[in-house]
Design an enzyme around this catalytic site. Sequence first.
Site, PDB file in Angstrom:
ATOM      1  N   ARG A 211     -11.223  -4.324   2.401  1.00 40.87           N
ATOM      2  CA  ARG A 211     -10.501  -3.205   3.025  1.00 40.87           C
ATOM      3  C   ARG A 211     -11.450  -2.075   3.362  1.00 40.87           C
ATOM      4  O   ARG A 211     -12.156  -1.574   2.482  1.00 40.87           O
ATOM      5  CB  ARG A 211      -9.424  -2.702   2.065  1.00 40.87           C
ATOM      6  N   GLU A 213     -11.364   0.957   3.395  1.00 43.26           N
ATOM      7  CA  GLU A 213     -10.635   2.145   2.933  1.00 43.26           C
ATOM      8  C   GLU A 213     -11.288   3.408   3.464  1.00 43.26           C
ATOM      9  O   GLU A 213     -12.513   3.539   3.463  1.00 43.26           O
ATOM     10  CB  GLU A 213     -10.627   2.215   1.400  1.00 43.26           C
ATOM     11  N   ARG A 219     -10.612   4.612  -7.703  1.00 44.84           N
ATOM     12  CA  ARG A 219      -9.761   3.440  -7.873  1.00 44.84           C
ATOM     13  C   ARG A 219      -9.688   2.545  -6.627  1.00 44.84           C
ATOM     14  O   ARG A 219      -8.876   1.629  -6.569  1.00 44.84           O
ATOM     15  CB  ARG A 219      -8.356   3.847  -8.319  1.00 44.84           C
ATOM     16  N   HIS A 220     -10.525   2.811  -5.631  1.00 43.39           N
ATOM     17  CA  HIS A 220     -10.571   1.950  -4.449  1.00 43.39           C
ATOM     18  C   HIS A 220     -11.941   1.309  -4.298  1.00 43.39           C
ATOM     19  O   HIS A 220     -12.964   1.973  -4.471  1.00 43.39           O
ATOM     20  CB  HIS A 220     -10.286   2.755  -3.175  1.00 43.39           C
ATOM     21  N   GLU A 357      -1.251   2.703  -9.243  1.00 42.10           N
ATOM     22  CA  GLU A 357      -0.526   1.497  -8.849  1.00 42.10           C
ATOM     23  C   GLU A 357      -1.345   0.251  -9.182  1.00 42.10           C
ATOM     24  O   GLU A 357      -2.546   0.211  -8.932  1.00 42.10           O
ATOM     25  CB  GLU A 357      -0.295   1.558  -7.336  1.00 42.10           C
ATOM     26  N   SER A 360       1.791  -4.486  -5.761  1.00 41.67           N
ATOM     27  CA  SER A 360       2.835  -4.334  -4.741  1.00 41.67           C
ATOM     28  C   SER A 360       3.416  -5.706  -4.477  1.00 41.67           C
ATOM     29  O   SER A 360       2.667  -6.685  -4.439  1.00 41.67           O
ATOM     30  CB  SER A 360       2.256  -3.878  -3.404  1.00 41.67           C
ATOM     31  N   ARG A 408      -8.322  -3.145 -11.032  1.00 45.32           N
ATOM     32  CA  ARG A 408      -7.430  -2.092 -11.559  1.00 45.32           C
ATOM     33  C   ARG A 408      -6.819  -2.525 -12.881  1.00 45.32           C
ATOM     34  O   ARG A 408      -6.597  -1.704 -13.771  1.00 45.32           O
ATOM     35  CB  ARG A 408      -6.335  -1.767 -10.547  1.00 45.32           C
TER      36      ARG A 408
HETATM   37  P1  AMO Z   1      -1.348  -3.877  -1.544  1.00 39.53           P
HETATM   38  O1  AMO Z   1      -2.035  -3.490  -0.306  1.00 39.53           O
HETATM   39  O2  AMO Z   1      -0.512  -2.850  -2.224  1.00 39.53           O
HETATM   40  O3  AMO Z   1      -0.383  -5.133  -1.294  1.00 39.53           O
HETATM   41  O4  AMO Z   1      -2.408  -4.460  -2.579  1.00 39.53           O
HETATM   42  C1  AMO Z   1      -2.000  -5.025  -3.798  1.00 39.53           C
HETATM   43  C2  AMO Z   1      -2.813  -4.478  -4.949  1.00 39.53           C
HETATM   44  O5  AMO Z   1      -4.200  -4.724  -4.742  1.00 39.53           O
HETATM   45  C3  AMO Z   1      -4.964  -3.677  -5.301  1.00 39.53           C
HETATM   46  N1  AMO Z   1      -5.785  -3.070  -4.271  1.00 39.53           N
HETATM   47  C4  AMO Z   1      -7.016  -2.578  -4.446  1.00 39.53           C
HETATM   48  N2  AMO Z   1      -7.795  -2.495  -5.524  1.00 39.53           N
HETATM   49  C5  AMO Z   1      -8.996  -1.928  -5.380  1.00 39.53           C
HETATM   50  N3  AMO Z   1      -9.473  -1.438  -4.232  1.00 39.53           N
HETATM   51  C6  AMO Z   1      -8.735  -1.500  -3.111  1.00 39.53           C
HETATM   52  N4  AMO Z   1      -9.216  -1.024  -1.968  1.00 39.53           N
HETATM   53  C7  AMO Z   1      -7.433  -2.084  -3.183  1.00 39.53           C
HETATM   54  N5  AMO Z   1      -6.457  -2.287  -2.306  1.00 39.53           N
HETATM   55  C8  AMO Z   1      -5.467  -2.895  -2.975  1.00 39.53           C
HETATM   56  C9  AMO Z   1      -3.991  -2.683  -5.898  1.00 39.53           C
HETATM   57  C10 AMO Z   1      -2.722  -2.965  -5.141  1.00 39.53           C
HETATM   58  O6  AMO Z   1      -1.589  -2.615  -5.887  1.00 39.53           O
HETATM   59  N6  AMO Z   1       0.118  -8.218   0.539  1.00 39.53           N
HETATM   60  C11 AMO Z   1       0.475  -7.211  -0.445  1.00 39.53           C
HETATM   61  C12 AMO Z   1       0.872  -7.836  -1.760  1.00 39.53           C
HETATM   62  C13 AMO Z   1       2.148  -8.643  -1.721  1.00 39.53           C
HETATM   63  O7  AMO Z   1       3.184  -8.113  -1.247  1.00 39.53           O
HETATM   64  O8  AMO Z   1       2.133  -9.778  -2.196  1.00 39.53           O
HETATM   65  C14 AMO Z   1      -0.703  -6.271  -0.629  1.00 39.53           C
HETATM   66  O9  AMO Z   1      -1.841  -6.574  -0.325  1.00 39.53           O
HETATM   67  O10 AMO Z   1      -3.851  -2.990  -7.282  1.00 39.53           O
HETATM   68  P1  ATP Z   2      -2.715   0.509  -1.876  1.00 40.03           P
HETATM   69  O1  ATP Z   2      -4.024   0.982  -1.303  1.00 40.03           O
HETATM   70  O2  ATP Z   2      -2.750  -0.879  -2.307  1.00 40.03           O
HETATM   71  O3  ATP Z   2      -1.519   0.828  -1.033  1.00 40.03           O
HETATM   72  P2  ATP Z   2      -2.980   2.626  -3.668  1.00 40.03           P
HETATM   73  O4  ATP Z   2      -2.317   3.075  -4.899  1.00 40.03           O
HETATM   74  O5  ATP Z   2      -4.451   2.599  -3.692  1.00 40.03           O
HETATM   75  O6  ATP Z   2      -2.460   1.224  -3.247  1.00 40.03           O
HETATM   76  P3  ATP Z   2      -3.027   4.133  -1.279  1.00 40.03           P
HETATM   77  O7  ATP Z   2      -1.971   3.974  -0.244  1.00 40.03           O
HETATM   78  O8  ATP Z   2      -4.400   3.720  -0.941  1.00 40.03           O
HETATM   79  O9  ATP Z   2      -2.399   3.442  -2.527  1.00 40.03           O
HETATM   80  O10 ATP Z   2      -3.070   5.583  -1.800  1.00 40.03           O
HETATM   81  C1  ATP Z   2      -1.932   6.158  -2.411  1.00 40.03           C
HETATM   82  C2  ATP Z   2      -1.874   7.590  -2.035  1.00 40.03           C
HETATM   83  O11 ATP Z   2      -3.058   8.241  -2.452  1.00 40.03           O
HETATM   84  C3  ATP Z   2      -1.754   7.780  -0.547  1.00 40.03           C
HETATM   85  O12 ATP Z   2      -0.789   8.749  -0.291  1.00 40.03           O
HETATM   86  C4  ATP Z   2      -3.146   8.225  -0.139  1.00 40.03           C
HETATM   87  O13 ATP Z   2      -3.088   9.103   0.937  1.00 40.03           O
HETATM   88  C5  ATP Z   2      -3.616   8.948  -1.379  1.00 40.03           C
HETATM   89  N1  ATP Z   2      -5.053   8.918  -1.531  1.00 40.03           N
HETATM   90  C6  ATP Z   2      -5.871   7.862  -1.483  1.00 40.03           C
HETATM   91  N2  ATP Z   2      -7.124   8.222  -1.664  1.00 40.03           N
HETATM   92  C7  ATP Z   2      -7.122   9.548  -1.832  1.00 40.03           C
HETATM   93  C8  ATP Z   2      -8.129  10.532  -2.066  1.00 40.03           C
HETATM   94  N3  ATP Z   2      -9.414  10.221  -2.160  1.00 40.03           N
HETATM   95  N4  ATP Z   2      -7.748  11.800  -2.224  1.00 40.03           N
HETATM   96  C9  ATP Z   2      -6.461  12.136  -2.150  1.00 40.03           C
HETATM   97  N5  ATP Z   2      -5.466  11.267  -1.928  1.00 40.03           N
HETATM   98  C10 ATP Z   2      -5.792   9.998  -1.763  1.00 40.03           C
END
Ligand code: AMO
Ligand code: ATP
Length: 434
Positions: A211, A213, A219-220, A357, A360, A408
């Site tokens: 991704r 990102e 956490r990403h 999180e 999902s 995570r």
């Molecule tokens: P989503 O995009 O929420 O859902 O991703 C699922 C879970 O993957 C982890 N995750 C990450 N961990 C670290 N770095 C990242 N950049 C990152 N992006 C995601 C998180 C997140 O909750 N297709 C759906 C899943 C489904 O519906 O089966 C999906 O990808 O823990």
């Molecule tokens: P996923 O990426 O799988 O959806 P996540 O918990 O990482 O799960 P994001 O959608 O990436 O969810 O981020 C969750 C919320 O946090 C979003 O509203 C996003 O805008 C916000 N966010 C992400 N990174 C940052 C950051 N560096 N600073 C502030 N807010 C952030």
Amino acid sequence: MQGRTYTADAEPGDEVTVAGWVHETRDLGGIAFLILRDTTGRIQVKFEKDEMDDDLVETGLGVHRESVISVTGEVAEEPRAPTGVEIVPESVEIVSAADPELPLDPSGKVDAELPTRLDNRTLDLRKDEVKAVFEVRAEILRATRETFRELGCTEINTPKIVATGTEGGTELFPITYFGREAFMNQSPQLFKQLMAGSGLERVFEIGPIFRAEEHNTPRHLNEATSIDFEGAFCDHHEAMDAAEAVTRNAYEAVAENCEEQLEALDLTDEFEVPGGEFPRLSYEEALERINATGDLDEHLVYGDDLSTEAEHALGQDVGEHYFITDWPSEIKPFYIKDHDDDESLSTGFDMMHPRMELVSGGQREHRHERLIEGFEQQGLDPEAFEYYTKMFKYGMPPHAGWGMGAERLVMTILGLKNIREAVLFPRDRQRLSP
Ligand code: AMO
Ligand code: ATP
């Protein structure tokens, strides 16, 4: 190395050859000690200068820390030695000498910043508390595979070079594939669904997701490991049960099988397996609770996604793992099914740890016409996904699933501050090597 004995297996009276790293040397004058380290532990090697060959003493004590050496000698009981035994050496061979200047101190006496540690992972993983993270990670993945087996799932592997994204267009890494546009896969989403409709019915995958990102956060990652589940004839409730089982079993496996690692991480006293069932809050209840904490500057209204701050406020309020269910349909992806009795509500759910999180998922739209409508509503071209949508015309059972970030999971189980600590060679916006 032929005939090598691990330090932990050296018994008094044995004649052994032990190979490993020079952890430290202590010269007390007439007597000197070298602590040799391997993956099983440490052992003391004693040099009595007056009674031993000068060359032997010189070789053993002249070598720099972190060199690899091989020591042959007799194991003797010695209550004053750290492990109760020591080796009286007959020969010492330098297998691979280390430079006197190390980029990182594996004894941990000098702290190193995370980037230095990541640049020198080989040395970093000579530290017990760092090695422990990856041993725990391996145990979590082992336990996860076992849980999936108990759930009747077959392990699959799906392509990581793909033609389309699924999780939103901005986060794709484009690549060139023999002159054609292609991408690194963001999620095995569509492939695992295709397998739920196959004779396998229930599948799981543990593999990389990519991704691009936008944010650099603790956490990403840009390359993460996703634990994915998909089950035919499952609804979102059963999918949530499976996510809960994987999580709880991971904690239990760590509690049962990683005693030594928890000790190295100084977590023995505080480590807890989550107790009762994870509460399941609806999105609407979640909003109310977040607003009631008064921790946010803004007042959340129905339809808002949850910001990081909102997730934190709710996490603190709930204080344990929990699910958020029944999200408004428009903020969940096209493949998630709506409730039959209220199409504005989706069966999508998130599983949360108080810090972030973890999962999902949801029940999937398995009706062909509805799926095509969903694509159109999200502004996606269903033609591009024909390889996927057409299988919904040939007998696609209702199915549900989820994705969980393995890093995570490790991070929250061990209370790591930064997700990069849970990956050997993390990929983030700055880091492409090692
Ligand atoms: P989503 O995009 O929420 O859902 O991703 C699922 C879970 O993957 C982890 N995750 C990450 N961990 C670290 N770095 C990242 N950049 C990152 N992006 C995601 C998180 C997140 O909750 N297709 C759906 C899943 C489904 O519906 O089966 C999906 O990808 O823990
Ligand atoms: P996923 O990426 O799988 O959806 P996540 O918990 O990482 O799960 P994001 O959608 O990436 O969810 O981020 C969750 C919320 O946090 C979003 O509203 C996003 O805008 C916000 N966010 C992400 N990174 C940052 C950051 N560096 N600073 C502030 N807010 C952030």
